[in-house]
Scaffold this active site. Structure first.
Site, PDB file in Angstrom:
ATOM      1  N   ASN A 110      30.516 -21.444  -1.344  1.00 28.66           N
ATOM      2  CA  ASN A 110      29.297 -22.085  -0.850  1.00 28.66           C
ATOM      3  C   ASN A 110      29.109 -21.755   0.629  1.00 28.66           C
ATOM      4  O   ASN A 110      30.010 -21.964   1.450  1.00 28.66           O
ATOM      5  CB  ASN A 110      29.368 -23.600  -1.034  1.00 28.66           C
ATOM      6  CG  ASN A 110      28.049 -24.265  -0.673  1.00 28.66           C
ATOM      7  OD1 ASN A 110      27.105 -24.240  -1.441  1.00 28.66           O
ATOM      8  ND2 ASN A 110      27.988 -24.857   0.514  1.00 28.66           N
ATOM      9  N   GLY A 136     -23.813  12.711 -14.094  1.00 26.69           N
ATOM     10  CA  GLY A 136     -24.677  13.674 -14.768  1.00 26.69           C
ATOM     11  C   GLY A 136     -25.096  13.143 -16.124  1.00 26.69           C
ATOM     12  O   GLY A 136     -24.305  12.505 -16.827  1.00 26.69           O
ATOM     13  N   LYS A 152      -8.184  11.888  -1.606  1.00 25.72           N
ATOM     14  CA  LYS A 152      -8.565  10.832  -2.542  1.00 25.72           C
ATOM     15  C   LYS A 152      -7.574  10.702  -3.691  1.00 25.72           C
ATOM     16  O   LYS A 152      -7.188   9.586  -4.072  1.00 25.72           O
ATOM     17  CB  LYS A 152      -9.965  11.121  -3.091  1.00 25.72           C
ATOM     18  CG  LYS A 152     -10.425  10.174  -4.185  1.00 25.72           C
ATOM     19  CD  LYS A 152     -11.861  10.444  -4.606  1.00 25.72           C
ATOM     20  CE  LYS A 152     -12.026  11.782  -5.261  1.00 25.72           C
ATOM     21  NZ  LYS A 152     -13.399  11.971  -5.802  1.00 25.72           N
ATOM     22  N   ARG A 184     -16.172   9.738   0.931  1.00 27.07           N
ATOM     23  CA  ARG A 184     -16.577   8.336   0.778  1.00 27.07           C
ATOM     24  C   ARG A 184     -15.389   7.369   0.763  1.00 27.07           C
ATOM     25  O   ARG A 184     -15.561   6.173   0.917  1.00 27.07           O
ATOM     26  CB  ARG A 184     -17.427   8.165  -0.487  1.00 27.07           C
ATOM     27  CG  ARG A 184     -18.871   8.618  -0.311  1.00 27.07           C
ATOM     28  CD  ARG A 184     -19.643   8.489  -1.605  1.00 27.07           C
ATOM     29  NE  ARG A 184     -19.390   9.607  -2.502  1.00 27.07           N
ATOM     30  CZ  ARG A 184     -19.879   9.694  -3.736  1.00 27.07           C
ATOM     31  NH1 ARG A 184     -20.625   8.709  -4.225  1.00 27.07           N
ATOM     32  NH2 ARG A 184     -19.604  10.744  -4.493  1.00 27.07           N
TER      33      ARG A 184
END
Length: 473
Positions: A380, A143, A24, A17
């Protein structure tokens, strides 16, 4: 001495899925993989042995686990026949007795505190089997816990096998179990696959243990969000948001100001001291360290960076860089790997720096690229300066001394050195060293061709304007 003899992490699932080319459990939340978050919660309990059951994308998962700990053992579930089958394989590789903790590899929000409390309750009550349960507002997909009249857990019914009335039960199985190993071994091989998914369910061991004369106990979690699992990208995002809020809340309790916690993403291993202010839409990742009173954001990304006290990084992206005390970065600055900004230095808008050191108090304020350079103190660098560090085959270094003034639109062609107190003229291409105190000029002398527009662009609007201003051919 550890109360836990074995941990089994079930991580063999295909995770279809997720619709991903990788396993996963390798997807990330807060800078760690899903399974690394699980193992990080388990580690402080100091189990004697840890076994991870792998399957999908086995080689990648095993390699990843080796980077977490060399003590993790892996076993392969070649046939995906359920959580019961996975547990059988793991137990076959372990010969000891004692207590085993079994949990899923896709529950990254579990905390050490909850697991420790679960373990303490299991041992204090001398349980032979314990199931961590939770009350979910929407228990769909989980479950259900079936309790007997005496309140003890009698069995666990998976969603696909549950009746309509059983689906109304809101107490769910979190997939976190503690068993006496001897008791579990007595029933684990009696599992049957006579269910909707034709798999061996680890959950069925609860009913088998009860039938054997022993008792299984359900221990309710105080925070159901800790037990949320991940099966798709939506759940990944939901868990990531919960982890984000948890991390941000802890930083705020520690004295960090986060203006908008919902748009601020901080990885687990980031360290932030008190009195730091983080503005919206900022991300701090990897092993970044932010010291006291620094200002981060808005819209800033820091990856493996160190930001010293009172520095500010505004609307910028920085990776593997060090930013000194009181330094100012941004807006729209890109700091690449190897950048070191000394104290009180400044790097401004649309500046990119790579593998370079900017000395104390020096400034690269506008529209410049600095690569493979060493810049001294109080120098600079004028707008639109480019440190030309690549000759097509190799990178070369540019060295700029202290109190140097690099004129705007200067090209510094490396390797080249500009000595202390030296200047370069605006628009110069500097490809030879400039001695200390000298002015380096590398540009053609300007020539004005009078009347050129009136001769070459006689019908243009420019010619008309020139005539009006008194220009002549």
């Amino acid at each position: 001495m550890s109360k836990l003899d074995l941990v089994i992490v079930l991580a063999a699932g295909d995770g279809t899925r997720m619709k991903s080319s990788k396993a996963k459990v390798l997807h990330e939340i807060a800078g760690r993989s899903i399974i690394e978050n699980v193992l990080a919660a388990v580690a402080p309990i100091s189990a004697k042995n840890t076994t991870v059951v792998v399957g999908a994308d086995k080689d990648a998962v095993v390699e990843h686990l080796s980077t977490i700990s060399s003590k993790i053992k892996t076993v392969e579930q070649k046939k995906r026949n359920g959580t019961g089958g996975a547990t059988q394989i793991a137990l076959a590789e372990h010969s000891g007795d004692g207590t085993v903790l079994i949990l899923a590899g896709d529950t990254p929000l579990l905390t050490t505190q909850t697991l420790q409390e679960f373990l303490d309750a299991h041992h204090n009550d001398k349980n032979q089997a314990s199931v961590l349960t939770a009350l979910l507002p929407d228990p769909t997909g989980y479950g259900r816990i079936i309790r007997a009249d005496n309140g003890l857990i009698s069995k666990i019914i998976e969603e696909k096998d549950a009746t309509d009335s059983q689906k109304e039960i809101d107490e769910i199985n979190t997939g976190v179990y503690l068993f006496d190993l001897k008791t579990l071994r007595q029933v684990i091989n009696d599992l049957q696959s006579d269910n909707a998914q034709k798999e061996l369910y680890l959950t069925d061991t609860i009913e088998l243990i009860n039938k054997s004369g022993a008792n299984a106990f359900a221990i309710l979690s105080n925070d159901y969000t800790e037990t949320l699992g991940i099966n798709d990208r939506t759940q990944l995002a939901e868990c990531a948001a919960i982890m984000r809020d948890r991390i941000n809340n802890q930083h705020m309790l520690n004295g960090v100001t986060i203006i908008d916690p919902t748009t601020t993403w901080i990885d687990t291993e980031v360290r932030i001291e008190s009195d730091v202010v983080i503005y919206p839409s900022s991300a701090i990742s990897g092993k970044s360290i932010i010291k006291s009173a620094a200002i981060i954001g808005p819209r800033t990304t820091l990856v493996d960076c160190e930001v010293a006290e009172e520095a500010s990084v505004i609307e910028s992206f920085a990776t593997k860089s060090k930013i000194g005390k009181g330094a100012k970065v941004g807006p729209y600055t890109y700091l690449r790997k190897g950048t070191l900004l000394d104290n009180e230095s400044k790097v401004g808008a649309f500046v990119e720096i790579k593998n370079s050191t900017i000395g104390k108090g020096s400034k690269v304020a506008h529209l410049s690229y600095v690569g493979d350079a060493q810049i001294g103190q109080e120098s600079n660098i004028g707008a639109a300066t480019v440190f030309v560090n690549y000759d097509g085959e190799n990178k070369h270094q540019t060295k700029i001394g202290d109190q140097v003034r690099i004129g705007s639109d200067t090209m510094l062609v490396a390797p080249v050195t500009v000595g202390d107190g030296a200047y370069t003229a605006a628009g110069s291409v500097i490809n030879e060293d400039v001695p200390a105190g000298a002015m380096g000029i590398g540009r053609a002398r300007q020539v004005n061709i009078l009347g050129w527009v009136l001769k070459k662009r006689k019908d243009s609007k420019s010619a008309a304007a020139a005539k009006k201003a008194g220009a002549k051919e």
